[in-house]
Design an enzyme around this catalytic site. Structure first.
Site, PDB file in Angstrom:
ATOM      1  N   GLU A  16       0.829  -1.215   0.000  1.00 37.36           N
ATOM      2  CA  GLU A  16       0.000   0.000   0.000  1.00 37.36           C
ATOM      3  C   GLU A  16       0.865   1.268   0.000  1.00 37.36           C
ATOM      4  O   GLU A  16       0.464   2.303  -0.512  1.00 37.36           O
ATOM      5  CB  GLU A  16      -0.932  -0.026   1.225  1.00 37.36           C
ATOM      6  CG  GLU A  16      -2.214   0.757   1.027  1.00 37.36           C
ATOM      7  CD  GLU A  16      -3.255   0.461   2.099  1.00 37.36           C
ATOM      8  OE1 GLU A  16      -3.722  -0.695   2.173  1.00 37.36           O
ATOM      9  OE2 GLU A  16      -3.595   1.372   2.862  1.00 37.36           O
TER      10      GLU A  16
ATOM     11  N   HIS B 163       7.398 -26.929   0.600  1.00 39.10           N
ATOM     12  CA  HIS B 163       6.754 -28.021  -0.137  1.00 39.10           C
ATOM     13  C   HIS B 163       5.646 -27.505  -1.043  1.00 39.10           C
ATOM     14  O   HIS B 163       4.797 -28.271  -1.490  1.00 39.10           O
ATOM     15  CB  HIS B 163       6.228 -29.063   0.849  1.00 39.10           C
ATOM     16  CG  HIS B 163       7.337 -29.626   1.683  1.00 39.10           C
ATOM     17  ND1 HIS B 163       8.060 -30.732   1.311  1.00 39.10           N
ATOM     18  CD2 HIS B 163       7.896 -29.175   2.834  1.00 39.10           C
ATOM     19  CE1 HIS B 163       9.002 -30.974   2.221  1.00 39.10           C
ATOM     20  NE2 HIS B 163       8.923 -30.037   3.147  1.00 39.10           N
TER      21      HIS B 163
ATOM     22  N   LYS C  25     -13.057   2.827  -1.620  1.00 43.16           N
ATOM     23  CA  LYS C  25     -13.944   3.181  -0.507  1.00 43.16           C
ATOM     24  C   LYS C  25     -15.088   4.058  -1.021  1.00 43.16           C
ATOM     25  O   LYS C  25     -16.251   3.877  -0.652  1.00 43.16           O
ATOM     26  CB  LYS C  25     -13.175   3.928   0.587  1.00 43.16           C
ATOM     27  CG  LYS C  25     -12.259   3.041   1.427  1.00 43.16           C
ATOM     28  CD  LYS C  25     -11.657   3.831   2.596  1.00 43.16           C
ATOM     29  CE  LYS C  25     -10.731   2.959   3.446  1.00 43.16           C
ATOM     30  NZ  LYS C  25     -10.178   3.618   4.618  1.00 43.16           N
TER      31      LYS C  25
HETATM   32  O1  PA5 Z   1      -3.055   1.932   5.911  1.00 45.67           O
HETATM   33  C1  PA5 Z   1      -4.124   2.439   5.655  1.00 45.67           C
HETATM   34  O2  PA5 Z   1      -4.300   3.652   5.651  1.00 45.67           O
HETATM   35  C2  PA5 Z   1      -5.331   1.581   5.336  1.00 45.67           C
HETATM   36  O3  PA5 Z   1      -5.013   0.261   5.147  1.00 45.67           O
HETATM   37  C3  PA5 Z   1      -6.325   1.681   6.468  1.00 45.67           C
HETATM   38  O4  PA5 Z   1      -5.741   1.209   7.653  1.00 45.67           O
HETATM   39  C4  PA5 Z   1      -7.598   0.896   6.178  1.00 45.67           C
HETATM   40  O5  PA5 Z   1      -8.130   1.268   4.938  1.00 45.67           O
HETATM   41  C5  PA5 Z   1      -8.626   1.139   7.264  1.00 45.67           C
HETATM   42  O6  PA5 Z   1      -8.855   2.492   7.398  1.00 45.67           O
HETATM   43  P1  PA5 Z   1      -9.404   3.118   8.728  1.00 45.67           P
HETATM   44  O7  PA5 Z   1      -8.447   2.834   9.819  1.00 45.67           O
HETATM   45  O8  PA5 Z   1      -9.538   4.568   8.438  1.00 45.67           O
HETATM   46  O9  PA5 Z   1     -10.740   2.475   8.991  1.00 45.67           O
END
Ligand code: PA5
Length: 446
Positions: free
Chosen positions: A271, A300, A414
């Site tokens: 990410e 394996h 989202k």
């Molecule tokens: O790293 C990030 O920003 C995302 O993976 C968020 O953690 C994830 O989308 C969840 O978002 P939030 O904590 O706002 O609910």
């Protein structure tokens, strides 16, 4: 207390022919990234030492929860869930509390988990940085409904971890009087494990959270060095790999306790570094696909590909010197000569031999690989490991010239979910999505 040992030998050209030779230009890239890291205001770097004022509150709350409740259920997703899962599996499995992280919205799974809980004996921890993620909000609404139906007060069974001001959870927490822990606004979800996001669940599971932070603080010193900096080296080798189309980063722990570290790593690496544009707005489409593998299990299944498939991977082994418990192989079936060599050996010995053997197999097949050794899996080493990968990710982002800390691709999804689920204000988005759908029946088969 245990530090980490990083061995980059097997990633070097002198060792494997597809390894790396570090040129002056690469050193210059590291130096530039290092200065940027010194100057940059990265919120996650304040976590190891900057939370003294809230640690007692976290520890007291955790003690109270574990004394009064049998179940602790984290409601969260992505950066709000993967860290708690990884740390619980590494360190918290001996605790008495039943620990759950509900990081999906599969109704079957939710029904199974929620249906099996004695609500009277359950504390929920809703964790969301943005306070508006549909998955987490839907779970929280469901739990609120369940508690109401059971005649239980929300504030007796729910703790919020969220941003100070922004989002629905901050609003609900204020209105309902929920105990709330604040996630600093300059710390993003996937960099938040060492904040209350991860510290409260860890403390509830009886994990030494000061030890986690001490490990992170130690790693901050190690990874702030101008020379001999393992985070910068890990980042450099992976960035050099990407420049040569080595677009896969395999994380392979040789310890079940570290299995979920691979999932946590996968998120932070994918990410943070998977980006369409660089800092100047040029389209670059960069990133490296993280893959988790477990030693020895995946020897394996996947190692055949790693040794003989395309030269598109860098493998990182996570090794443990001393397991928390040991098991000896007894003398048995002595009449079978072929297995006699195992008699009297320990499983940790066998594990270490298998890891070395896989490392050897990769080297003879000319595949770059890196080893990170934990002398043991304790709070200090886990804090250090988490922080190491956070620093390595930040270094890699600097070297790649991208924004490590945003996630526009995730945000897009989202928003599209809001549109599909009929959220007010997203009608135009829904229309755009409908217009885009050009699916043809001929490509649908039954
Ligand atoms: O790293 C990030 O920003 C995302 O993976 C968020 O953690 C994830 O989308 C969840 O978002 P939030 O904590 O706002 O609910």
């Amino acid at each position: 207390m245990s530090g980490l040992v990083f061995d980059f030998n097997n990633a070097m050209a002198g060792m494997v022919s597809h390894g790396f030779e570090i040129q002056q230009s690469d050193e210059a890239m590291v130096a530039k990234a290092h200065s940027a890291m010194q100057e940059g205001q990265m919120g996650f770097r304040e976590l190891p030492r900057g939370q003294e004022d809230i640690l007692d509150d976290i520890i007291d709350t955790a003690r109270d929860v574990s004394e009064r409740f049998d179940n602790f259920v984290v409601l969260g997703i992505g950066g709000s869930a993967l860290g708690p899962i990884a740390v619980y599996h590494a360190l918290g499995q001996q605790s008495d509390i039943n620990f759950f992280v509900e990081d999906n919205i599969d109704p079957e799974r939710l029904n199974r988990t929620f249906g099996g809980l004695d609500l009277q004996k359950t504390m929920f921890n809703v964790v969301t940085k943005s306070g508006k993620t549909s998955e987490t909000m839907a779970q929280m609404m469901t739990v609120a409904g369940m508690l109401e139906k059971a005649g239980l007060k929300l504030s007796d069974h729910m703790i919020a971890t969220t941003d100070k001001e922004n989002g629905n959870l901050a609003l609900i927490a204020r209105k309902e009087g929920l105990k709330t822990f604040i996630l600093p606004s300059n710390v993003g979800g996937r960099f938040s494990e060492l904040s209350p996001v991860g510290l409260l669940p860890a403390a509830v599971c009886g994990i030494d959270i000061r030890g986690l932070l001490q490990g992170a603080a130690h790693m901050d010193e190690v990874c702030s060095r101008e020379q001999n900096n393992p985070a910068a080296m890990f980042a450099l080798l992976h960035v050099m790999g990407m420049q040569r189309d080595m677009n896969i980063s395999v994380m392979m722990p040789y310890a079940d306790s570290l299995k979920f570290m691979s999932d946590w790593y996968a998120q932070i690496w994918a990410e943070s570094l998977g980006k369409r544009v660089d800092n100047d707005g040029n389209e670059v489409f960069v990133g490296q696909t993280p893959v988790g593998a477990l030693g020895v299990t995946d020897q394996h299944s996947q190692v055949q590909l790693y040794t003989e498939g395309p030269f598109d991977k860098i493998v990182t082994f996570l090794k443990v010197d001393k397991f928390a418990s040991e098991l000896k192989i007894p003398k048995a079936f002595e009449y079978v000569q072929d297995i006699a060599f195992l008699c009297g050996k320990s499983f940790s010995e066998l594990m270490a031999a298998e890891q070395s053997a896989t490392e050897y197999a990769l080297c003879v097949a000319d595949r770059p690989n890196i080893s990170i050794t934990l002398s043991e899996v304790d709070a200090f080493s886990i804090g250090a490991l988490l922080y190491f990968f956070e620093m390595a990710t930040a270094y890699a982002g600097e070297m790649m010239g991208i924004n490590t800390f945003d996630q526009p691709g995730v945000e897009e999804g989202k928003l599209a979910t809001f549109a599909l689920m009929g959220k007010q204000g997203f009608e135009e988005k829904k229309a755009q999505m409908d217009a885009l759908s050009k699916k043809q029946d001929k490509w649908i088969m039954q």
